[in-house]
Design an enzyme around this catalytic site. Structure first.
Site, mmCIF file in Angstrom:
data_model
loop_
_atom_site.group_PDB
_atom_site.id
_atom_site.type_symbol
_atom_site.label_atom_id
_atom_site.label_comp_id
_atom_site.label_asym_id
_atom_site.label_seq_id
_atom_site.Cartn_x
_atom_site.Cartn_y
_atom_site.Cartn_z
ATOM 1 N N TYR A 89 0.749 2.396 15.558
ATOM 2 C CA TYR A 89 1.577 2.552 14.355
ATOM 3 C C TYR A 89 3.017 2.956 14.597
ATOM 4 O O TYR A 89 3.860 2.856 13.715
ATOM 5 C CB TYR A 89 0.903 3.501 13.358
ATOM 6 C CG TYR A 89 1.190 4.976 13.564
ATOM 7 C CD1 TYR A 89 0.544 5.688 14.561
ATOM 8 C CD2 TYR A 89 2.091 5.646 12.748
ATOM 9 C CE1 TYR A 89 0.799 7.035 14.742
ATOM 10 C CE2 TYR A 89 2.346 6.991 12.924
ATOM 11 C CZ TYR A 89 1.701 7.682 13.917
ATOM 12 O OH TYR A 89 1.951 9.014 14.095
ATOM 13 N N HIS A 105 -4.027 13.915 0.438
ATOM 14 C CA HIS A 105 -4.285 13.061 1.596
ATOM 15 C C HIS A 105 -3.157 13.168 2.624
ATOM 16 O O HIS A 105 -3.408 13.351 3.824
ATOM 17 C CB HIS A 105 -4.447 11.607 1.147
ATOM 18 C CG HIS A 105 -4.553 10.628 2.279
ATOM 19 N ND1 HIS A 105 -5.632 10.582 3.126
ATOM 20 C CD2 HIS A 105 -3.681 9.677 2.717
ATOM 21 C CE1 HIS A 105 -5.440 9.629 4.032
ATOM 22 N NE2 HIS A 105 -4.261 9.069 3.811
ATOM 23 N N ASP A 152 0.848 -1.192 0.000
ATOM 24 C CA ASP A 152 0.000 0.000 0.000
ATOM 25 C C ASP A 152 0.883 1.241 0.000
ATOM 26 O O ASP A 152 1.735 1.395 0.867
ATOM 27 C CB ASP A 152 -0.924 0.002 1.227
ATOM 28 C CG ASP A 152 -2.033 1.038 1.118
ATOM 29 O OD1 ASP A 152 -2.334 1.487 -0.006
ATOM 30 O OD2 ASP A 152 -2.604 1.387 2.166
ATOM 31 N N THR A 206 -4.827 6.428 -0.161
ATOM 32 C CA THR A 206 -6.086 7.191 -0.245
ATOM 33 C C THR A 206 -5.983 8.286 -1.297
ATOM 34 O O THR A 206 -5.010 9.038 -1.318
ATOM 35 C CB THR A 206 -6.381 7.840 1.121
ATOM 36 O OG1 THR A 206 -6.340 6.821 2.108
ATOM 37 C CG2 THR A 206 -7.741 8.512 1.124
ATOM 38 N N GLN A 263 -5.164 2.260 14.789
ATOM 39 C CA GLN A 263 -3.997 2.725 14.032
ATOM 40 C C GLN A 263 -3.167 3.744 14.821
ATOM 41 O O GLN A 263 -1.939 3.634 14.900
ATOM 42 C CB GLN A 263 -4.488 3.364 12.726
ATOM 43 C CG GLN A 263 -3.363 3.813 11.786
ATOM 44 C CD GLN A 263 -3.925 4.378 10.467
ATOM 45 O OE1 GLN A 263 -5.137 4.389 10.232
ATOM 46 N NE2 GLN A 263 -3.035 4.839 9.602
ATOM 47 N N TYR A 313 1.224 5.651 -0.431
ATOM 48 C CA TYR A 313 0.701 6.813 0.303
ATOM 49 C C TYR A 313 0.963 8.010 -0.601
ATOM 50 O O TYR A 313 1.646 8.934 -0.236
ATOM 51 C CB TYR A 313 1.492 6.890 1.622
ATOM 52 C CG TYR A 313 1.034 7.873 2.670
ATOM 53 C CD1 TYR A 313 -0.276 7.860 3.155
ATOM 54 C CD2 TYR A 313 1.924 8.801 3.212
ATOM 55 C CE1 TYR A 313 -0.665 8.737 4.146
ATOM 56 C CE2 TYR A 313 1.550 9.679 4.205
ATOM 57 C CZ TYR A 313 0.243 9.645 4.672
ATOM 58 O OH TYR A 313 -0.138 10.519 5.681
ATOM 59 N N LYS A 373 -5.244 -2.274 9.729
ATOM 60 C CA LYS A 373 -5.424 -2.417 8.285
ATOM 61 C C LYS A 373 -5.659 -3.863 7.849
ATOM 62 O O LYS A 373 -6.274 -4.096 6.812
ATOM 63 C CB LYS A 373 -4.160 -1.913 7.565
ATOM 64 C CG LYS A 373 -3.820 -0.472 7.859
ATOM 65 C CD LYS A 373 -4.659 0.461 7.022
ATOM 66 C CE LYS A 373 -4.186 1.895 7.200
ATOM 67 N NZ LYS A 373 -4.875 2.790 6.280
ATOM 68 N N SER A 424 -9.480 -5.776 3.225
ATOM 69 C CA SER A 424 -9.525 -4.774 2.164
ATOM 70 C C SER A 424 -10.430 -5.361 1.089
ATOM 71 O O SER A 424 -10.441 -6.576 0.895
ATOM 72 C CB SER A 424 -8.138 -4.509 1.567
ATOM 73 O OG SER A 424 -7.219 -4.150 2.572
ATOM 74 N N GLU A 466 -9.158 3.974 -2.798
ATOM 75 C CA GLU A 466 -7.894 3.732 -3.486
ATOM 76 C C GLU A 466 -8.139 2.998 -4.791
ATOM 77 O O GLU A 466 -9.202 2.414 -5.007
ATOM 78 C CB GLU A 466 -6.944 2.882 -2.604
ATOM 79 C CG GLU A 466 -6.735 3.482 -1.212
ATOM 80 C CD GLU A 466 -5.542 2.906 -0.455
ATOM 81 O OE1 GLU A 466 -4.648 2.309 -1.088
ATOM 82 O OE2 GLU A 466 -5.512 3.067 0.784
#
Ligand code: MN
Length: 424
Positions: free
Chosen positions: A253, A142, A135, A358, A249, A137, A262, A266, A210
Site C-alpha cells: 500500500y 475504524h 471507497d 468499514t 495490503q 474511510y 482490494k 467486493s 460497509e
C-alpha cells in the site's frame, strides 16, 4: 414533495411477515431473471418479486415517463436517467397499486400471475452497471483502531483525517452480486520484517462491513455537487462487503494505497433500497471538531440509523454473528462524501458506487472487520459451530445484513453473502 410510499399506514395486500425487510414502505429496485424470464427491472414486497417490465406492458405505468427499454434490461441505469423525481414517481405508483385499499391489480388474477413471482423462483443480477467505484474511510472508530494497531495509539488518526473524507478510487469490474463465490487471492506478502517478501495465497483474508450509495447522473465535468444538493443525486444504497487481503495490503500500500489487496472482489446486496425509503430513519451524526471547511458543512440530520450485522458460516455448519454495528456511527456522512468527491470538478455518472469504508462502532463487538475483531490476529473468535477464527478460511461464507426500524416499520436490505473458495 411528499413521498406516498413512505406512509406508515400503508399495508400491502401481499402478505408480509412481521420481520420482513420488504414491507410496502420499502419498494427497492433490482434485476431479476430465471429460465423463462430475460433479465428485467423488478421490485419486491415480502417474498414476491414484482416484474416491473410486465407492469409496464400491461399499462399500469402508462402515464409515467418510462419506456419499455428502461425495464427490459440487465441494469437499473436506464430507468435512473429520469432522476430522483422519476424513480420516486415509479416507487409511489407501485405503492398505490399494491396498497390493500386499491382493488385494480389485486382483483385481476390473470395480471397477477404475470407480475408476481415468488422470490425463490428468481435469481438476481448486479443491479447497476457500475462505471466508477470509490471507497471512503469515514468511520472514526475504524480509522482509530487501524491507526492504533499499525502506527501509534497516541496519534492514531493521521493529521488530515478530521479535515478530509479520505477515500481512494477502487475497481468496479470485480464487484459482484450477493451469492457469487470468490477465490482466495494470491499475491505478495512480507510476513517477517527482517526477511524478503513471499508469494502465495493470502493468509489474512478479511471482510469489511460497509454500506454503499449509488448515484444518478451528475453534473458536467468542472461542476461540484453541494452537501445540500447531494440527496438529489443519490438513488439508493446497498450492503457492501469490501473483501480485503490484509497481508497483501500491508506490503503493497505504500505509497499509493490499496491495490491488489482490494480489487479481487467486493460483494453487494441485490436490492437497491432508495434513499427516499430511508428518509424516515435519518439521525444526527457525530459532532465534527475541528470545524470543517464551508463546502463540507451541512444542514439537518444526514446520518442514517441502519442496524448492521456480520455472520460467519463455516461450510455445512451453523452461522455465528460476530459483529453488530450501525451506519449511524459514520463521522463523515454521504452528503459530505459526495460534496468532497466533486469539489475539484470531478464528474460522476449514473450507477457509480461509493462505499462508506468499514463501519465500526465504539465497542469491541461492533468492529466491522476481522482485523479489528481479532486485533491483527492476536485474539481468537469462537464461533457457535465450535470453530475458531482470526481471519476468513476457505469455504467460509460471510453474510452481512442491515435494516432500519421505527414506528413499527422495518426497511431492510436483505443480505449480502459471499463464499470464499480455495485459491486457484
Ligand atoms: Mn473498504
Amino acid at each position: 414533495m411528499k413521498i406516498f410510499a413512505n406512509n406508515k399506514h400503508l399495508k400491502s395486500w401481499i402478505e408480509v411477515e412481521k420481520d420482513s425487510d420488504f414491507p410496502i414502505q420499502n419498494i427497492p429496485f433490482g434485476i431479476i431473471f430465471n429460465k423463462e424470464l430475460s433479465p428485467r427491472v423488478a421490485s419486491r414486497i415480502g417474498d414476491f418479486a414484482i416484474d416491473i417490465l410486465q407492469l409496464f406492458k400491461l399499462g399500469y405505468l402508462d402515464d409515467l415517463a418510462f419506456t419499455a427499454k428502461d425495464f427490459d434490461t440487465s441494469y437499473l441505469n436506464n430507468m435512473m436517467r429520469f432522476g430522483k423525481i422519476g424513480t420516486r414517481k415509479l416507487r409511489d405508483r407501485i405503492a398505490v397499486l399494491f396498497d390493500e385499499s386499491n382493488l385494480v391489480l389485486q382483483s385481476n388474477k390473470s395480471h397477477l400471475n404475470q407480475i408476481l413471482i415468488p422470490i425463490p423462483d428468481v435469481e438476481n443480477l448486479l443491479p447497476v452497471e457500475i462505471g466508477d467505484y470509490t471507497d471512503f474511510y469515514s468511520s472514526i472508530e475504524h480509522a482509530t483502531n487501524v491507526g492504533t494497531m499499525f502506527r501509534d495509539p497516541n496519534n492514531a488518526l493521521l493529521p488530515n483525517w478530521k479535515h478530509i473524507p479520505v477515500g481512494y478510487h477502487g475497481r468496479s469490474s470485480s464487484i459482484v452480486v450477493s451469492g457469487t463465490p470468490l477465490h482466495r487471492p494470491k499475491g505478495q506478502q512480507k510476513p517477517k520484517a527482517d526477511e524478503g517478501p513471499v508469494f502465495g495465497p493470502c493468509k489474512m483474508l478479511d471482510f469489511e462491513l460497509e454500506m454503499a450509495f449509488i448515484t444518478y447522473e451528475g453534473k458536467p465535468l468542472g461542476d461540484s455537487i453541494s452537501t445540500k444538493e447531494a440527496d438529489d443525486y443519490i438513488f439508493g444504497m446497498v450492503l457492501f462487503n469490501d473483501w480485503s487481503a490484509r497481508d497483501i495490503q500491508s506490503w503493497e500500500y505504500v505509497p499509493l494505497g490499496p491495490f491488489l489487496a482490494k480489487n479481487f472482489g467486493s460483494s453487494v446486496s441485490a436490492w437497491v433500497v432508495t434513499l427516499d425509503a430511508l428518509e424516515n430513519y435519518r439521525i444526527s451524526g457525530p459532532n465534527q471538531e475541528p470545524k470543517v471547511f464551508s463546502y463540507l458543512e451541512y444542514e439537518g440530520d444526514k446520518n442514517i440509523d441502519i442496524k448492521l450485522e456480520v455472520l460467519i458460516q463455516p461450510e455445512n455448519k451453523e452461522a455465528s454473528t460476530i459483529c453488530k454495528s450501525n451506519y449511524k456511527y459514520m463521522y463523515w456522512n454521504q452528503n459530505q462524501q459526495l460534496a468532497h468527491h466533486t469539489i475539484n470538478g470531478c464528474n460522476i455518472h449514473a450507477g457509480d458506487m461509493y462505499a462508506s469504508g468499514t463501519i465500526s462502532g465504539p465497542t469491541e463487538d461492533s468492529y466491522g472487520s476481522m482485523l479489528e475483531l481479532s486485533w491483527k490476529g492476536t485474539k481468537t473468535l469462537k464461533l457457535k459451530s465450535g470453530d475458531e477464527r482470526k481471519f476468513i478460511e476457505d469455504n467460509d461464507t460471510v453474510i452481512m445484513k442491515g435494516y432500519c426500524e421505527n414506528n413499527g416499520i422495518r426497511i431492510g436490505f436483505g443480505e449480502v453473502s459471499g463464499k470464499i473458495l480455495p485459491a486457484k
